[in-house]
Design an enzyme around this catalytic site. Structure first.
Site, short mmCIF file in Angstrom:
data_model
loop_
_atom_site.label_atom_id
_atom_site.label_comp_id
_atom_site.label_asym_id
_atom_site.label_seq_id
_atom_site.Cartn_x
_atom_site.Cartn_y
_atom_site.Cartn_z
N TYR A 1 -1.79 -0.82 10.39
CA TYR A 1 -2.01 -1.14 8.88
C TYR A 1 -1.01 -0.71 8.09
O TYR A 1 -0.48 -1.79 7.63
CB TYR A 1 -3.20 -0.33 8.43
CG TYR A 1 -3.23 -1.30 6.86
CD1 TYR A 1 -4.05 -2.18 6.34
CD2 TYR A 1 -3.57 0.54 5.85
CE1 TYR A 1 -4.16 -2.18 4.59
CE2 TYR A 1 -3.26 0.42 4.80
CZ TYR A 1 -3.46 -1.10 3.90
OH TYR A 1 -3.66 -1.17 2.62
N SER B 1 0.79 -1.22 -0.11
CA SER B 1 -0.14 -0.02 0.05
C SER B 1 0.97 1.40 -0.16
O SER B 1 2.45 1.38 0.74
CB SER B 1 -1.00 0.10 0.80
OG SER B 1 -1.52 1.31 0.89
#
Length: 730
Positions: A611, A598
């Site tokens: 995350y 990501s």
């Protein structure tokens, strides 16, 4: 009226007068062809051909003319439609006899044989674009309205017997006439015409080593005659069957299911690497009682070395298979691998010698020299092809060859075609021309691509993207129902491929579904084991599975969020990469691994601590695996940003929370898709391109990374974020 099926034990009687009545001649031919092709005991996939002669209106003259409708080149009887049949003026086909120059020596083919095929275009009726088969003269010159040319195992067993002429007379009397082996073509058509003139009461011809061709003036009568001929051969074989002593009796004992699967999982990727040296191949495994009876027998080695007889068979299976004499009860896996390595090396050497000794001045270049069939006692058969469909059909054809050998050995002695005849079929210039006309293979046509997270979102889109390029797609997901739905959609689009899977033959098509939990090494290994059993190995792995846990929404403590985030987003990729590498190292073939990270791994944000840090670790995992798995495997990362559409990471409550956080107007009555679109448009304004990021954007990048176009790129993170300048490399 008596039940016709009761007359037949070895074939299915499928004729329905209700369905057949009222059909036009062409429709009737299609109907007969379909029900003949539906029974694999009558003819094999793509094999055999049928024809009908009818009176049609000539579009040029308006006059009635006789037209031959015959299965065109490359068709399959089971699935043929009217457009799969060539149509030719009978008068023009007969006129071609006047310009044909027969070969000086019986059975010897000259250039004129191949030249005549090009002449069929001049006889085409009504501009029919269907390419004409080389078997056209066999149908045209037989003076009957309906002709069937089938390749039934039972009849070929008679035709491939040492004393096939005497057996033909014994089984069918003067109903069928025996003729020597001859490659199909114009000259054979003339010989059939001559046989019909000399034997006016004959109903067909046994073509030595090849099959049967029979005729009638009625559609149904021709169909029933085909069945009757096959039934008589099958019953004769059954009466002489040696039972347990078939193939000389049992020499080896089969492994149990668990032991066999272990051998296959350990050996097949290694074998795939050995046979894929010239071009990558996809496998089909068979281990049912029929094939095990053969590979475990005393006579298996002798018969395997003789090779196949019917041209339809060895065009797929090569002139003979590789048979390794390994004792499954005492031999080790390492011993089996050594036997396979030595056997394939010897096979390739012998195949090159076969080519050199049989080639002509104008023969096509030698093709791949690796075997397409590998036989292992106690384990079964592994068939290879350029894709799953081809390998399934290759397996099917060698099953036919085994049944031919069984029948021939039961009633007489099996006799294969002479090597030169086999070569002249395998390297026939017309066959080579057909291969050259085949469309170019797609970029992933020979690849097995495992997409983990294929149930929805980026993973599902990626599965569709690689399937579009011809990949064999394994749709894996924690939720097997979602994975299966994706695989079902792909199968609906791309079909199962040609071939009918029989008992014991791996019947999967271009897509399968498998469950997996990437945090559990056992389930990852189980996933790859099943991929090996389905396709023979693994080429590319794309991991799109991930988890996003936000404080207040996840209901978890910070520690729990860290544990789960790192387990899925980091350790999961590590487990997948290291387990896949075990298969890759066995194969020795170049591959690729793509992990989805990501842009959050490079951009610090408030509210996604677990995350973001896990994705940062995943970025470095990509680099570490690139080093560990080199030089065989390229490892790269795909870094999306805020892919809202179709993502399970954006459930309705998270989308609403984000819209509220950023003061984006919305209504509680808005649908999930409407809410996601508003959030996606908001995120897009933060990028340089001002466009929402979609799963399709990520899938395109994932495909690019496994396509081979970036073969010199490894250890890199490719951002697909619309131009998020905060994530620029620094």
């Amino acid at each position: 009226m008596p039940n016709k099926q009761e007359q037949f034990k070895h074939v299915n009687y499928s004729w329905s007068e209700q369905q057949a009545s009222g059909l036009s001649p062409v429709e009737g031919l299609v109907y007969r062809s379909n029900i003949l092709g539906a029974d694999q005991r009558i003819t094999n996939t793509g094999g055999g051909n049928t024809s009908a002669k009818s009176m049609e209106i000539d579009p040029l003259t308006g006059q009635e003319v006789e037209v031959l409708w015959v299965k065109g080149s490359g068709g399959d009887l089971r699935t043929s439609k009217a457009e799969n049949f060539s149509s030719l003026y009978m008068s023009k086909l007969i006129a071609l006899q006047g310009i044909y120059n027969s070969a000086d020596e019986v059975g010897v083919k000259t250039q004129i044989e191949d030249d005549m095929v090009a002449m069929y275009k001049h006889a085409t009726f009504n501009l029919n674009p269907r390419a004409t088969s080389i078997d056209t003269p066999l149908h045209a010159f037989i003076p009957y309205k309906h002709v069937d040319h089938m390749h039934p195992n039972s009849v070929i067993a008679v035709a491939a017997s040492k004393n096939s002429k005497a057996l033909t007379e014994k089984i069918w009397g003067d109903e069928l006439i025996w003729t020597e082996w001859q490659r199909p073509g114009f000259d054979l058509g003339l010989k059939l015409q001559e046989i019909c003139e000399q034997h006016p009461n004959a109903k067909g011809v046994i073509l030595a080593g090849h099959g049967v061709i029979n005729w009638a003036d009625d559609n149904r009568e021709c169909y029933e005659l085909s069945l009757d001929i096959i039934e008589k051969a099958a019953r004769y074989i059954e009466e002489h069957d040696k039972g347990e002593d078939t193939f000389g009796g049992q020499k080896y004992v089969s492994l149990d299911d668990a032991a066999r699967e272990k051998v296959l999982v350990d050996v097949v990727p290694y074998l795939r690497g050995l046979v894929s040296g010239e071009s990558k191949l996809i496998g089909t495994i068979q281990h049912d009682d029929t094939i095990l009876r053969f590979v475990n027998s005393h006579d298996a080695k002798r018969l395997a070395d003789l090779g196949t007889s019917c041209p339809d068979h060895f065009l797929r299976t090569k002139i003979k298979p590789l048979y390794v004499e390994w004792d499954p009860q005492t031999g080790s896996i390492d011993e089996l691998k050594a036997l396979l390595a030595d056997g394939i090396k010897q096979y390739q050497t012998e195949y090159s010698k076969y080519y050199e000794s049989c080639k002509h001045d104008n023969s096509p270049a030698q093709r791949a020299s690796s075997p397409s069939i590998c036989l292992i006692p106690g384990v079964g058969m592994i068939a290879w092809g350029k894709n799953k469909s081809e390998s399934r059909v290759t397996a099917e054809f060698y099953n036919c060859a085994v049944e031919v050998m069984r029948g021939a050995e039961a009633i007489d002695e099996y006799a294969a075609l002479p090597q030169q005849e086999a070569f002249d079929i395998e390297y026939w210039l017309l066959e080579e021309a057909k291969l050259q006309r085949m469309p170019k293979e797609k970029s992933l046509a020979r690849d097995v691509v495992v997409v983990i997270g294929a149930g929805d979102g980026i993973g599902k889109e990626t599965a569709f993207r690689v399937a579009k390029e011809g990949a064999h797609v394994v749709c894996a997901d924690l939720r097997i129902e979602a994975a299966q739905a994706t695989a079902d959609e792909l199968t609906k689009i791309y079909g199962q491929g040609i071939g009918v899977a029989g008992s014991g033959i791996s019947g999967c098509g271009p897509a399968i579904a498998q469950p997996v939990d990437i945090t559990n090494r056992d389930t990852v290994k189980a996933l790859f084991d099943q991929v090996i059993l389905a396709y023979g190995g693994i080429d590319k792995v794309i991991v799109t599975a991930g988890v996003f846990l936000a404080p207040g929404q996840s209901g978890m403590s910070d520690d729990q969020m860290f544990d789960i985030s790192f387990a899925v987003n980091v350790k999961g990729g590590y487990i997948v990469g290291t387990e896949a590498n075990k298969v890759w190292q066995q194969q020795g073939l170049p591959g690729a691994l793509v992990l989805t990270t990501s842009v959050n791994g490079a951009v610090a944000k408030k509210g996604s601590l677990a995350y973001d840090t896990s994705k940062s670790a995943a970025n470095h995992l990509v680099r570490e695996l690139a080093v560990e798995l080199s030089p065989l495997i390229n490892v790269n990362g795909l870094a999306p940003a805020t892919v809202v559409k179709g993502s399970t990471m954006f459930p309705r409550d998270r989308v609403i929370a984000s819209l509220s956080k950023y003061n984006v107007a919305f209504s509680e009555s808005d649908s999930d898709d409407e809410l996601r679109e508003k959030l996606a448009l908001f995120y897009a304004q933060r990028t340089l391109t001002k466009q929402p990021i979609t799963p399709a954007d990520q899938a395109e990048a994932a495909y690019l990374l496994v396509s081979g176009q970036l073969s010199k790129t490894t250890g890199q993170i490719i951002s697909v974020d619309g131009g998020l300048h905060e994530a620029f490399l620094r």
